[in-house]
Design a protein around this motif. Structure first.
Motif, PDB file in Angstrom:
ATOM      1  N   LEU A   8      -9.701   6.176   7.211  1.00 19.45           N
ATOM      2  CA  LEU A   8      -8.614   5.274   6.856  1.00 19.45           C
ATOM      3  C   LEU A   8      -9.181   4.116   6.050  1.00 19.45           C
ATOM      4  O   LEU A   8     -10.297   3.668   6.314  1.00 19.45           O
ATOM      5  N   VAL A   9      -8.409   3.616   5.091  1.00 13.21           N
ATOM      6  CA  VAL A   9      -8.782   2.412   4.350  1.00 13.21           C
ATOM      7  C   VAL A   9      -7.684   1.378   4.551  1.00 13.21           C
ATOM      8  O   VAL A   9      -6.507   1.666   4.354  1.00 13.21           O
ATOM      9  N   ILE A  10      -8.091   0.183   4.958  1.00 17.11           N
ATOM     10  CA  ILE A  10      -7.191  -0.962   5.057  1.00 17.11           C
ATOM     11  C   ILE A  10      -7.716  -1.983   4.058  1.00 17.11           C
ATOM     12  O   ILE A  10      -8.871  -2.394   4.143  1.00 17.11           O
ATOM     13  N   THR A  11      -6.876  -2.359   3.112  1.00 18.05           N
ATOM     14  CA  THR A  11      -7.317  -3.277   2.068  1.00 18.05           C
ATOM     15  C   THR A  11      -6.304  -4.396   1.872  1.00 18.05           C
ATOM     16  O   THR A  11      -5.146  -4.269   2.250  1.00 18.05           O
ATOM     17  N   PRO A  35      -5.704   8.123   4.106  1.00 16.14           N
ATOM     18  CA  PRO A  35      -4.628   7.168   4.346  1.00 16.14           C
ATOM     19  C   PRO A  35      -5.049   5.759   3.900  1.00 16.14           C
ATOM     20  O   PRO A  35      -6.185   5.347   4.133  1.00 16.14           O
ATOM     21  N   ILE A  36      -4.122   5.049   3.273  1.00 16.36           N
ATOM     22  CA  ILE A  36      -4.395   3.697   2.789  1.00 16.36           C
ATOM     23  C   ILE A  36      -3.297   2.763   3.283  1.00 16.36           C
ATOM     24  O   ILE A  36      -2.112   3.048   3.125  1.00 16.36           O
ATOM     25  N   ILE A  37      -3.722   1.652   3.878  1.00 17.76           N
ATOM     26  CA  ILE A  37      -2.819   0.586   4.294  1.00 17.76           C
ATOM     27  C   ILE A  37      -3.143  -0.628   3.437  1.00 17.76           C
ATOM     28  O   ILE A  37      -4.292  -1.060   3.366  1.00 17.76           O
ATOM     29  N   LEU A  38      -2.120  -1.160   2.783  1.00 17.14           N
ATOM     30  CA  LEU A  38      -2.292  -2.328   1.914  1.00 17.14           C
ATOM     31  C   LEU A  38      -1.660  -3.543   2.580  1.00 17.14           C
ATOM     32  O   LEU A  38      -0.507  -3.487   3.011  1.00 17.14           O
ATOM     33  N   CYS A  39      -2.408  -4.623   2.657  1.00 18.61           N
ATOM     34  CA  CYS A  39      -1.935  -5.877   3.246  1.00 18.61           C
ATOM     35  C   CYS A  39      -1.851  -6.929   2.144  1.00 18.61           C
ATOM     36  O   CYS A  39      -2.685  -6.956   1.249  1.00 18.61           O
ATOM     37  N   THR A  40      -0.857  -7.799   2.246  1.00 17.86           N
ATOM     38  CA  THR A  40      -0.741  -8.869   1.263  1.00 17.86           C
ATOM     39  C   THR A  40       0.064 -10.019   1.833  1.00 17.86           C
ATOM     40  O   THR A  40       0.836  -9.838   2.771  1.00 17.86           O
ATOM     41  N   GLY A  41      -0.145 -11.179   1.264  1.00 17.85           N
ATOM     42  CA  GLY A  41       0.748 -12.304   1.487  1.00 17.85           C
ATOM     43  C   GLY A  41       1.848 -12.150   0.450  1.00 17.85           C
ATOM     44  O   GLY A  41       2.210 -11.042   0.074  1.00 17.85           O
TER      45      GLY A  41
END
Length: 85
Positions: A8-11, A35-41
């Protein structure tokens, strides 16, 4: 150098030299299945809908709550186990 050692990649979207969105595109060239999870403000360049069209498995807004991150990880792996459709 070992792309299959990761499950998994969390970026984050905002990083030096490359956005999380660009990283996801590069990762898809190497590992289309990861699988990729993208986090942002707040972001003018990406939202949940655009992230989904880019093949990002989950999109989370910061600040993150550990429970939400855990649920997103669980959901991503469950979706992968079930497959598309």
């Amino acid at each position: 150098h070992a792309p299959y050692h990761f499950d998994l990649v969390i970026t984050d979207q905002t990083m030096p030299h490359m956005t999380g969105e660009a990283l996801a595109c590069e990762l898809r060239l190497i590992r289309p299945d990861i699988p990729i999870i993208l986090c942002t403000g707040f972001s003018h360049t990406i939202d949940a809908e655009k992230a989904q069209t880019q093949g990002i498995d989950a999109f989370l807004m910061k600040p993150l709550v550990a429970r939400d991150l855990g649920l997103a990880i669980q959901h991503v792996f469950e979706q992968r186990a079930v497959g598309p459709g």
